[in-house]
Design a protein around this motif. Structure first.
Motif, PDB file in Angstrom:
ATOM      1  N   PRO A   2      -4.072  -0.943   7.558  1.00 15.67           N
ATOM      2  CA  PRO A   2      -5.098   0.125   7.350  1.00 15.67           C
ATOM      3  C   PRO A   2      -5.956   0.315   8.627  1.00 15.67           C
ATOM      4  N   ARG A  55      -6.969  -0.073  -8.830  1.00 12.73           N
ATOM      5  CA  ARG A  55      -6.068   0.972  -8.798  1.00 12.73           C
ATOM      6  C   ARG A  55      -5.366   1.644 -10.063  1.00 12.73           C
ATOM      7  N   ARG A 110      -8.677   5.552   0.414  1.00  9.04           N
ATOM      8  CA  ARG A 110      -8.082   4.378  -0.249  1.00  9.04           C
ATOM      9  C   ARG A 110      -7.678   3.419   0.879  1.00  9.04           C
ATOM     10  N   HIS A 126      -7.896   5.775  -9.849  1.00 13.50           N
ATOM     11  CA  HIS A 126      -7.279   6.224  -8.498  1.00 13.50           C
ATOM     12  C   HIS A 126      -6.814   7.554  -8.528  1.00 13.50           C
ATOM     13  N   PHE A 168       0.868  -1.203   0.043  1.00 18.50           N
ATOM     14  CA  PHE A 168       0.023  -0.005  -0.030  1.00 18.50           C
ATOM     15  C   PHE A 168       0.812   1.180   0.076  1.00 18.50           C
ATOM     16  N   GLU A 225       1.254   4.159  -2.947  1.00 18.42           N
ATOM     17  CA  GLU A 225       0.982   5.518  -2.526  1.00 18.42           C
ATOM     18  C   GLU A 225       2.027   6.495  -3.023  1.00 18.42           C
ATOM     19  N   THR A 255     -10.781   1.348   1.452  1.00 18.13           N
ATOM     20  CA  THR A 255     -11.022   0.457   0.642  1.00 18.13           C
ATOM     21  C   THR A 255     -10.005  -0.690   0.679  1.00 18.13           C
ATOM     22  N   TYR A 256      -8.722  -0.465   0.891  1.00 21.52           N
ATOM     23  CA  TYR A 256      -7.861  -1.438   1.179  1.00 21.52           C
ATOM     24  C   TYR A 256      -8.376  -2.440   2.454  1.00 21.52           C
ATOM     25  N   LEU A 290      -5.388  -9.699  -3.983  1.00 19.70           N
ATOM     26  CA  LEU A 290      -5.234  -8.249  -3.836  1.00 19.70           C
ATOM     27  C   LEU A 290      -4.814  -7.765  -5.461  1.00 19.70           C
ATOM     28  N   TRP A 350      -7.387  -5.790  -6.613  1.00 24.42           N
ATOM     29  CA  TRP A 350      -7.333  -4.405  -6.008  1.00 24.42           C
ATOM     30  C   TRP A 350      -6.274  -3.310  -7.053  1.00 24.42           C
ATOM     31  N   GLU A 391     -13.633   6.245  -3.905  1.00 23.16           N
ATOM     32  CA  GLU A 391     -12.291   6.452  -3.396  1.00 23.16           C
ATOM     33  C   GLU A 391     -11.712   7.549  -4.109  1.00 23.16           C
ATOM     34  N   VAL A 442      -8.781  -6.191   2.132  1.00 23.99           N
ATOM     35  CA  VAL A 442      -8.569  -7.310   2.904  1.00 23.99           C
ATOM     36  C   VAL A 442      -9.421  -8.010   3.763  1.00 23.99           C
TER      37      VAL A 442
END
Length: 431
Positions: A335, A207, A306, A425, A172, A176, A309-310, A200, A203, A300, A314
């Motif tokens: 998170p 993104r 974010r 994103h 993550f 970022e 969302t993460y 993931l 995900w 998001e 998970v």
């Protein structure tokens, strides 16, 4: 926003002035973690110290000698090596260092370092957004990441869950910072060990981290090919067979014991739909979780969005996977703790707080029974307590309830924000 306003935003109305619910939850989680060594080293008939690690070490020793190691038995009940063949490379250097006690000490040091790294990433992410935390908050975050019950249980067993948790947090953070190559390598490494973090990848698709996806695929493919060249294709064929034989799906047929360590939605489904083929529990669990995750992900915009969302992704991954157990909640720590400090809160915040406290308390009827016996409770009182506890925990374990509460919080919190839909994103720098 003033310090007073920040504190009041996360203090429920029922909590006395001057007390921070966030701090209470983190403190509770660390204190509850102390019960883990007390139970396993004092109360339990078997300590289970290094049980899982014995499988890793036995496999690594066999690999060093060129012997088959996938599915290798350790002589301990239910303990064998069931990871992808290439993952044994993590443990080969430790096995070369000496016996399993020496290797376990090395693994334990790596796990503690990973837990501290997870705490450091969490604190850094929080402070980059809202300024330096008080020393007490820093200490509580470290205590939660290092001393909560799921972490100490993983450390005692010699599991790799803290390493995976650090990898997921690092993915993550790397994304970022637009270090997609690093994110791809790290998420691929995690999936090569535990497999189901490959979910993931969806995900990453959302993104639109195409470079990260490409690097992850290349990394995983290269590692699998290297493993095939090193250990032979037969090792992977045996892995598929062992994995199929060790699938937990069949264990959910009918009903399951409340002391069974499973944490996914398969548990309540097995109780409520005991006559249904357990192979249908997966689609049913996905049907229950996917709409909430999709709803959260479609709104998001900011860093907290974010993170939400993460966290939802998970949590959804853990709730749907039949392989999930109560220790896997550590994957959501990054998170989760970030949102405890970065989200301004609302009336639904009690769900996040309660969910965090429950996730860090993987109590089972066997633990309750041992605790009551150690306190000298009368048998009639013990039977009365267990008569209530056992049926409840048969339907849903405490960590399962906590993880479900967190996913509900993600959904309600997102719905209350009234932000427009998005399919792209938004960079963290744009917050």
């Amino acid at each position: 926003m003033s310090r007073t306003l920040r504190l009041s935003a996360i203090r429920p109305s029922w909590l006395p002035a001057g007390l921070d619910a966030r701090r209470l939850v983190l403190f509770w989680s660390a204190v509850a973690g102390v019960l883990v060594p007390v139970y396993f080293l004092v109360l339990a008939d078997v300590s289970h110290l290094a049980w899982d690690y014995r499988a890793y070490h036995a496999a690594a020793e066999a690999a060093l000698h060129g012997d088959p190691f996938v599915g290798i038995e350790t002589g301990l009940p239910g303990v064998s090596y069931v990871y992808p063949p290439v993952a044994v490379a993590l443990f080969v250097p430790q096995a070369a260092a000496g016996g399993w006690q020496t290797a376990f000490a090395i693994q334990s040091a790596c796990n503690v370092a990973a837990a501290l790294g997870l705490a450091a990433l969490t604190v850094h992410t929080i402070e980059a957004r809202r300024g330096r935390l008080d020393d007490i908050d820093r200490l509580l975050v470290v205590g939660f990441c290092v001393a909560s019950a799921p972490v100490l249980s993983a450390l005692g067993l010699g599991q790799v869950d803290t390493l995976i948790a650090l990898a997921l947090a690092g993915t993550f953070v790397a994304l970022e910072r637009d270090h997609q190559g690093i994110a791809g390598v790290v998420i691929a490494a995690a999936a090569l060990v535990k497999v189901f973090p490959v979910v993931l990848g969806l995900w990453l698709v959302f993104r639109r981290a195409w470079h990260a996806i490409g690097v992850a695929v290349a990394t995983a493919t290269g590692a699998l090919v290297a493993g095939g060249l090193w250990f032979g294709v037969d090792a992977y064929i045996r892995y598929v067979h062992v994995l199929a034989a060790r699938s937990r799906v069949s264990e959910f047929a009918g009903t399951v014991s409340p002391d069974f360590f499973a944490m996914s939605l398969y548990r309540p489904l097995s109780q409520l739909l005991g006559t249904v083929d357990p192979r249908l529990y997966g689609p049913l669990a996905l049907l229950a979780v996917a709409p909430a995750v999709w709803f959260v992900a479609r709104r998001e915009h900011t860093l907290t969005d974010r993170l939400t969302t993460y966290l939802a992704v998970v949590a959804g991954m853990l709730l749907v996977s039949p392989a999930s157990n109560a220790l896997y909640v550590v994957y959501a720590y990054f998170p989760l703790v970030c949102l405890l400090y970065l989200d301004p809160g609302g009336r639904e915040r009690w769900l996040l707080l309660a969910g965090t406290a429950a996730m860090a308390f993987p109590v089972q009827p066997a633990h309750v029974a041992a605790g009551l016996a150690s306190l000298g409770a009368p048998s009639t009182a013990s039977h009365a307590v267990l008569a209530v506890v056992a049926p409840v925990l048969s339907v849903a374990s405490v960590p399962l309830l906590g993880l479900s509460a967190v996913l509900v919080w993600c959904t309600i919190h997102t719905a209350g924000r009234h932000v427009p839909l998005t399919t792209a994103h938004t960079p963290a720098s744009g917050d």
